[in-house]
Write a protein that holds these residues in place. Structure first.
Motif, PDB file in Angstrom:
ATOM      1  N   ASN A  33       0.824  -1.207   0.000  1.00  9.37           N
ATOM      2  CA  ASN A  33       0.000   0.000   0.000  1.00  9.37           C
ATOM      3  C   ASN A  33       0.861   1.261   0.000  1.00  9.37           C
ATOM      4  O   ASN A  33       0.556   2.232  -0.697  1.00  9.37           O
ATOM      5  CB  ASN A  33      -0.953   0.019   1.194  1.00  9.37           C
ATOM      6  CG  ASN A  33      -2.111  -0.947   1.025  1.00  9.37           C
ATOM      7  OD1 ASN A  33      -2.417  -1.379  -0.078  1.00  9.37           O
ATOM      8  ND2 ASN A  33      -2.742  -1.314   2.119  1.00  9.37           N
ATOM      9  N   GLN A  34       1.937   1.253   0.786  1.00  9.50           N
ATOM     10  CA  GLN A  34       2.827   2.402   0.818  1.00  9.50           C
ATOM     11  C   GLN A  34       3.509   2.607  -0.527  1.00  9.50           C
ATOM     12  O   GLN A  34       3.677   3.738  -0.981  1.00  9.50           O
ATOM     13  CB  GLN A  34       3.874   2.248   1.925  1.00  9.50           C
ATOM     14  CG  GLN A  34       3.313   2.464   3.309  1.00  9.50           C
ATOM     15  CD  GLN A  34       4.374   2.275   4.382  1.00  9.50           C
ATOM     16  OE1 GLN A  34       5.452   1.759   4.142  1.00  9.50           O
ATOM     17  NE2 GLN A  34       4.047   2.695   5.605  1.00  9.50           N
ATOM     18  N   GLU A  37       0.949   4.146  -2.877  1.00  7.34           N
ATOM     19  CA  GLU A  37       0.771   5.565  -2.555  1.00  7.34           C
ATOM     20  C   GLU A  37       1.980   6.384  -3.003  1.00  7.34           C
ATOM     21  O   GLU A  37       1.829   7.472  -3.572  1.00  7.34           O
ATOM     22  CB  GLU A  37       0.561   5.761  -1.060  1.00  7.34           C
ATOM     23  CG  GLU A  37      -0.800   5.373  -0.570  1.00  7.34           C
ATOM     24  CD  GLU A  37      -0.975   5.586   0.931  1.00  7.34           C
ATOM     25  OE1 GLU A  37      -0.163   6.321   1.536  1.00  7.34           O
ATOM     26  OE2 GLU A  37      -1.920   5.015   1.496  1.00  7.34           O
TER      27      GLU A  37
END
Length: 109
Positions: A33-34, A37
């Motif tokens: 997820n990081q 992003e």
């Protein structure tokens, strides 16, 4: 109570690996997820920098010159843009901006 202790002694390793698996799975999910992003932010910033280069090109093309202070700013913008992977039409505009005269030539009347 003794049966519980025997069960724990006999099965603590599988339980430990199960807990570690859950923890590692969560860490991997968070890292993905990081990364997603971070990629989105980099693409967004790259797009904004490209837009700024295009805007500056249009602005200074209309004025027929690009002051030295603007060229310094444009160099920093392009450097960041290029570091983020940008290298398309904006590169050509960047070189054209740097090739512009720094002062407006006086016109003959």
């Amino acid at each position: 109570m003794e049966a519980i202790i025997d069960y724990i002694q006999a099965n603590w390793i599988p339980w430990l690996f199960a807990v570690l698996g859950v923890i590692l799975g969560d860490i991997i999910r968070r890292l993905k997820n990081q990364k997603k992003e971070s990629t989105a932010i980099a693409v967004g910033v790259q797009s904004l920098l490209r837009e700024n280069l295009v805007h500056n090109f249009n602005k200074y093309s209309d004025r027929e010159h690009c002051p030295i202070y603007a060229k310094e700013s444009i160099k920093r913008i392009y450097s960041a843009y290029h570091d983020l992977g940008g290298n398309d039409v904006a590169t050509e505009l960047y070189h054209k901006l740097l090739a512009m005269p720094e002062e407006l030539k006086e016109r003959e009347e």
